[in-house]
Structure formats: C-alpha cells, structure tokens
Design a protein around this motif. Structure first.
Motif, short mmCIF file in Angstrom:
data_model
loop_
_atom_site.label_atom_id
_atom_site.label_comp_id
_atom_site.label_asym_id
_atom_site.label_seq_id
_atom_site.Cartn_x
_atom_site.Cartn_y
_atom_site.Cartn_z
N VAL A 65 0.84 -1.20 0.00
CA VAL A 65 0.00 0.00 0.00
C VAL A 65 0.87 1.25 0.00
O VAL A 65 0.57 2.24 -0.64
CB VAL A 65 -0.94 -0.03 1.22
CG1 VAL A 65 -1.71 1.27 1.34
CG2 VAL A 65 -1.89 -1.20 1.13
N VAL A 66 1.98 1.20 0.70
CA VAL A 66 2.86 2.36 0.80
C VAL A 66 3.39 2.76 -0.57
O VAL A 66 3.46 3.94 -0.90
CB VAL A 66 4.06 2.03 1.72
CG1 VAL A 66 4.95 3.24 1.88
CG2 VAL A 66 3.59 1.52 3.05
N GLU A 67 3.74 1.77 -1.38
CA GLU A 67 4.34 2.06 -2.67
C GLU A 67 3.32 2.55 -3.69
O GLU A 67 3.66 3.24 -4.63
CB GLU A 67 5.03 0.81 -3.21
CG GLU A 67 6.21 0.37 -2.36
CD GLU A 67 6.75 -0.98 -2.77
OE1 GLU A 67 6.22 -1.58 -3.72
OE2 GLU A 67 7.69 -1.45 -2.13
N THR A 68 2.06 2.16 -3.52
CA THR A 68 1.06 2.49 -4.54
C THR A 68 0.28 3.76 -4.22
O THR A 68 -0.46 4.23 -5.06
CB THR A 68 0.08 1.32 -4.71
OG1 THR A 68 -0.55 1.06 -3.45
CG2 THR A 68 0.77 0.08 -5.21
N THR A 69 0.42 4.27 -3.01
CA THR A 69 -0.36 5.45 -2.64
C THR A 69 0.50 6.43 -1.86
O THR A 69 1.53 6.08 -1.33
CB THR A 69 -1.57 5.04 -1.75
OG1 THR A 69 -1.05 4.39 -0.60
CG2 THR A 69 -2.50 4.13 -2.48
N LYS A 70 0.00 7.67 -1.79
CA LYS A 70 0.75 8.70 -1.08
C LYS A 70 -0.01 9.23 0.13
O LYS A 70 0.58 9.78 1.03
CB LYS A 70 1.10 9.84 -2.03
CG LYS A 70 2.05 9.42 -3.11
CD LYS A 70 2.41 10.57 -4.01
CE LYS A 70 3.35 10.07 -5.10
NZ LYS A 70 3.74 11.10 -6.02
N THR A 71 -1.32 9.09 0.12
CA THR A 71 -2.09 9.64 1.23
C THR A 71 -2.79 8.53 1.99
O THR A 71 -3.00 7.42 1.48
CB THR A 71 -3.16 10.62 0.71
OG1 THR A 71 -4.12 9.90 -0.05
CG2 THR A 71 -2.54 11.73 -0.13
N ASP A 72 -3.15 8.85 3.21
CA ASP A 72 -3.84 7.92 4.09
C ASP A 72 -5.12 7.39 3.43
O ASP A 72 -5.36 6.18 3.37
CB ASP A 72 -4.14 8.66 5.40
CG ASP A 72 -4.82 7.79 6.44
OD1 ASP A 72 -5.11 6.62 6.17
OD2 ASP A 72 -5.07 8.32 7.54
N GLY A 73 -5.94 8.29 2.91
CA GLY A 73 -7.22 7.90 2.30
C GLY A 73 -7.03 6.99 1.08
O GLY A 73 -7.74 6.00 0.92
#
Length: 161
Positions: A65-73
């Motif tokens: 998830v960390v690699e594919t997104t930048k924000t919490d939501g």
C-alpha cells in the motif's frame, strides 16, 4: 676377429622405433565423473537459487500500500479494493496512526477470524474425505490471504487426492 664391424659395440642395442612421450592423462572415467559432479553441483545450486527466490518473492506478490499510494485515504481505499489481510496489514504499517487505522484493525480481525474458520472447515472436509468441498473452502481462504502457507500446505495435501 679382424673383420668385425667397428661401428658396432657391445653397448649398442638394436634400434626400435621411438614412441613420443605423451603427457599423463587421467583415465576418461575419472575425468567424466569429475565433470558430472561439477555439472550436478551447478544444477543443484541453480535449482536451489530459483526455489528460494520464488519462496522469498511470494511475499512480494501483493503490492504494498505504501508504494502504490501517497495519502492515508488513498492507501485505505487500495486496501479495501484488495480486500486481503496483507493489504490491510500494509496499510496499518504505513499509517499506524492514520485516519482509518481503527477500521483497518477491525478488518484484519474479521478477516483473520474468517480465514481461521475456512481453514477449520477445510480440515473437517479433508478428514471426512470430501476433498472437493475442502478445495472450495481453501480457494476462499486464499482470496483472503494470498500466498498463506497454511492454505498452501493444505492444498499440497489435496493435490494427490
């Protein structure tokens, strides 16, 4: 003896054709055994490399998830779309105090309970020799937790049945 040939002496021996000396070679059997052992060792190392690499890479199959997104939501939405234990766990690791951490923790607990129930049910079907039903439950378990060793072990047991 006056008419004796003076070019011949008692030390001279009749001449024989001289064979050129060859370097000592190991017998073919020993050389081929060494070659076979070397090739066998290389093959074994190659097989072990690929087996261990595939085992290590299995845990990397699920995008983090960390690699594919930048924000919490966005990370939480990705975890929801994937719907797996691994995705929610990655979200929690990336955003331990995130806006959706409580919901993600609840999802992990629910999915863990569901996975445990599916594995228990599969075990019951395996014990009663209903292998088709066991496979169905294990397929559902694999959707919750892809590459889970508990699921894979049971599938290996069912492979020959």
């Amino acid at each position: 003896l006056p008419f004796e040939d003076s070019s011949k002496t008692l030390i001279d021996k009749p001449s024989r054709p001289h064979k050129p000396s060859r370097p000592q070679l190991l017998p073919k059997k020993i050389v081929s055994n060494k070659v076979l052992v070397g090739v066998g060792t290389l093959l074994l190392v190659a097989v072990l490399f690929f087996v261990l690499k595939s085992f290590v890479d299995k845990n990397d199959d699920v995008p983090k998830v960390v690699e594919t997104t930048k924000t919490d939501g966005d990370a939480f939405k990705t975890a929801q779309k994937m719907g797996t234990l691994t995705a929610y766990k990655h979200y929690i690791q990336a955003f331990p105090s995130g806006q959706y951490t409580t919901i993600a923790n609840d999802s992990v607990q629910q999915l863990s309970l569901r996975l445990s129930n599916l594995l228990n049910d599969a075990d019951i079907f395996i014990d009663t020799n209903d292998y088709e039903m066991a496979r169905n439950y294990l397929k559902k378990a694999a959707l919750i937790s892809p590459n889970d060793t508990a699921v894979e072990k049971r599938l290996i047991i069912l492979k020959d049945k």
